[in-house]
Design a protein around this motif. Structure first.
Motif, PDB file in Angstrom:
ATOM      1  N   ALA A 201      28.257  41.716  31.890  1.00 43.76           N
ATOM      2  CA  ALA A 201      27.855  40.319  32.062  1.00 43.76           C
ATOM      3  C   ALA A 201      28.196  39.861  33.476  1.00 43.76           C
ATOM      4  N   THR A 202      27.396  38.961  33.996  1.00 44.13           N
ATOM      5  CA  THR A 202      27.609  38.430  35.341  1.00 44.13           C
ATOM      6  C   THR A 202      27.635  36.906  35.287  1.00 44.13           C
ATOM      7  N   VAL A 203      28.650  36.317  35.902  1.00 45.28           N
ATOM      8  CA  VAL A 203      28.730  34.869  36.007  1.00 45.28           C
ATOM      9  C   VAL A 203      29.340  34.522  37.359  1.00 45.28           C
ATOM     10  N   ASP A 204      28.692  33.620  38.068  1.00 41.39           N
ATOM     11  CA  ASP A 204      29.142  33.196  39.398  1.00 41.39           C
ATOM     12  C   ASP A 204      29.330  34.388  40.329  1.00 41.39           C
ATOM     13  N   GLY A 205      28.437  35.372  40.204  1.00 42.52           N
ATOM     14  CA  GLY A 205      28.468  36.527  41.087  1.00 42.52           C
ATOM     15  C   GLY A 205      29.525  37.553  40.763  1.00 42.52           C
ATOM     16  N   ARG A 206      30.222  37.403  39.648  1.00 41.81           N
ATOM     17  CA  ARG A 206      31.281  38.341  39.269  1.00 41.81           C
ATOM     18  C   ARG A 206      30.930  38.982  37.936  1.00 41.81           C
ATOM     19  N   GLU A 207      31.305  40.235  37.786  1.00 38.71           N
ATOM     20  CA  GLU A 207      30.939  41.000  36.598  1.00 38.71           C
ATOM     21  C   GLU A 207      32.154  41.292  35.723  1.00 38.71           C
ATOM     22  N   PHE A 208      31.901  41.437  34.441  1.00 42.41           N
ATOM     23  CA  PHE A 208      32.916  41.937  33.514  1.00 42.41           C
ATOM     24  C   PHE A 208      32.202  42.611  32.349  1.00 42.41           C
ATOM     25  N   ILE A 209      32.928  43.486  31.649  1.00 44.87           N
ATOM     26  CA  ILE A 209      32.342  44.287  30.566  1.00 44.87           C
ATOM     27  C   ILE A 209      32.595  43.610  29.230  1.00 44.87           C
ATOM     28  N   LEU A 319      30.622  32.261  29.309  1.00 51.59           N
ATOM     29  CA  LEU A 319      30.916  33.357  30.231  1.00 51.59           C
ATOM     30  C   LEU A 319      32.003  32.959  31.230  1.00 51.59           C
ATOM     31  N   ARG A 320      31.958  31.720  31.707  1.00 55.90           N
ATOM     32  CA  ARG A 320      32.996  31.254  32.639  1.00 55.90           C
ATOM     33  C   ARG A 320      34.357  31.187  31.959  1.00 55.90           C
ATOM     34  N   ALA A 321      34.373  30.773  30.699  1.00 53.67           N
ATOM     35  CA  ALA A 321      35.640  30.726  29.961  1.00 53.67           C
ATOM     36  C   ALA A 321      36.222  32.124  29.786  1.00 53.67           C
ATOM     37  N   LEU A 322      35.353  33.083  29.471  1.00 52.11           N
ATOM     38  CA  LEU A 322      35.813  34.467  29.341  1.00 52.11           C
ATOM     39  C   LEU A 322      36.336  34.994  30.673  1.00 52.11           C
ATOM     40  N   ARG A 323      35.591  34.741  31.725  1.00 56.64           N
ATOM     41  CA  ARG A 323      35.982  35.202  33.061  1.00 56.64           C
ATOM     42  C   ARG A 323      37.326  34.609  33.477  1.00 56.64           C
ATOM     43  N   ALA A 324      37.549  33.339  33.166  1.00 58.09           N
ATOM     44  CA  ALA A 324      38.811  32.683  33.515  1.00 58.09           C
ATOM     45  C   ALA A 324      39.984  33.322  32.784  1.00 58.09           C
ATOM     46  N   GLU A 325      39.793  33.637  31.484  1.00 60.86           N
ATOM     47  CA  GLU A 325      40.860  34.290  30.729  1.00 60.86           C
ATOM     48  C   GLU A 325      41.147  35.686  31.266  1.00 60.86           C
ATOM     49  N   ILE A 326      40.087  36.423  31.600  1.00 58.69           N
ATOM     50  CA  ILE A 326      40.255  37.774  32.139  1.00 58.69           C
ATOM     51  C   ILE A 326      41.029  37.732  33.447  1.00 58.69           C
TER      52      ILE A 326
END
Length: 336
Positions: A201-209, A319-326
């Motif tokens: 997944a990609t959000v704000d130009g950053r990726e995570f699995i 996605l942003r919430a997930l990215r913030a936790e990661i």
């Protein structure tokens, strides 16, 4: 490609080559002496974590791996060649267990990681090795040592940053397909997903699995439905996104059902950061949406996200919430 996350494999390292009994024979040299060479070493059995694999399906078709036997020693002090080693190539995230399926041998968590599962036997000494001042012509040599053999279990736990959990038909596969290039099977009936799926997944130009696992139902820890065998794939995740379908009559009960199964499974899943979302909200009017959102908030103790993968509503926020936790957990965990 079919999915397989557990496999039983037999491995055996190669035997060492035997040493040679030989004596030097040359014209005009009356006492040549011993010149038997040593045997070569047997081949090892290695395991290596490689990129590009996400299943153990190859081990369904080949369950035996054996290192080659070392070549025997020869006359004129010639040492036998070492036996060829064999390497099991596994996906990153594979755990290797002893035959009891409980004793962990090694956890392959990094691409390129290698581990020797069984060492080849040493080659035997030739008779030249035993020559001494009191025995100028030994007529014996050592046989090579036997290799090791064992049965092992390979168990795959996919490595992802975030995991999707929920009841069947909670919209997990739709969510994964909407925010990644993964194409899981999607249909309007339970247990459409039969094995875990991964996507980037990609959000704000950053990726995570992101990992999507088959849905849980009440009694999954006792084997009901598909059971909880796939929950191991979200043990390594840093955060869980718990989706509760807005189509559920009692969203609070639906949330608690999955939460109970996570607790019964163990593995630290209930202690992971959790983001709760009410999914498939496009099927509700605003009044019903507010009612179910309030009911879910009371059950989980936090304000749930509202999202619809079909319309895209709330997807970016999730996605942003997930990215913030990661990011938050990653920064705190660097010193461990």
């Amino acid at each position: 490609m079919k999915f397989l996350d557990e496999a039983k494999v037999y491995i055996r390292s190669g035997d060492g080559g035997a040493g040679a009994v030989s004596f030097r024979r040359e014209k005009f040299i009356e006492f040549g002496g011993p010149d038997g060479g040593d045997g070569g070493r047997g081949g090892d059995v290695w395991v290596e974590a490689v990129n590009g694999l996400n299943t153990l399906i190859d081990f369904r078709f080949q369950q035996h791996f054996k290192g080659a036997t070392g070549v025997h020693g020869m006359g004129r002090n010639r040492t036998g060649a070492n036996g060829a080693s064999v390497t099991l190539k596994v996906p990153v995230g594979t755990q290797i267990f002893e035959e009891d399926n409980e004793t962990l041998i090694v956890d392959m968590t990094v691409e390129g990681q290698r581990f020797r599962l069984a060492a080849g036997g040493n080659g035997g000494f030739g008779n030249a090795h035993f020559k001494s001042s009191t025995n100028q012509a030994p007529n014996w040599a050592n046989p090579g040592l036997e290799g090791d053999e064992k049965t092992i279990w390979l168990r795959l736990k996919l490595i992802a940053d975030a995991g999707l959990v929920g009841l069947p038909n909670a919209g997990k596969s739709t969510f994964l397909a909407a925010c990644t290039r993964a194409r899981p099977k999607i249909a309007n009936y339970p247990f459409t997903t039969l094995h875990p799926n991964l996507g980037v997944a990609t959000v704000d130009g950053r990726e995570f699995i992101l990992a999507d696992i088959p849905g849980l139902i009440e009694g999954a820890h006792e084997g009901v439905g598909i059971g909880d065998r796939f929950l191991g794939h979200v043990e390594r995740t840093r955060v869980l996104l718990h989706l509760v379908s807005a189509q559920e009559e009692k969203v609070g009960t639906a949330y608690k059902t999955v939460k109970h199964e996570l607790e019964a499974y163990g593995g630290g899943l209930v202690d992971k950061p959790e983001i709760v979302a009410l999914s498939q909200i496009d099927v509700l009017d605003e009044a019903e949406l507010k009612k179910k959102a309030k009911e879910l908030e009371k059950a989980c103790g936090q304000k749930p996200l509202l999202l619809s993968a079909a319309t895209g509503r709330g997807m970016t926020d999730a996605l942003r919430a997930l990215r913030a936790e990661i990011d938050g957990i990653g920064a705190a965990g660097d010193g461990e």
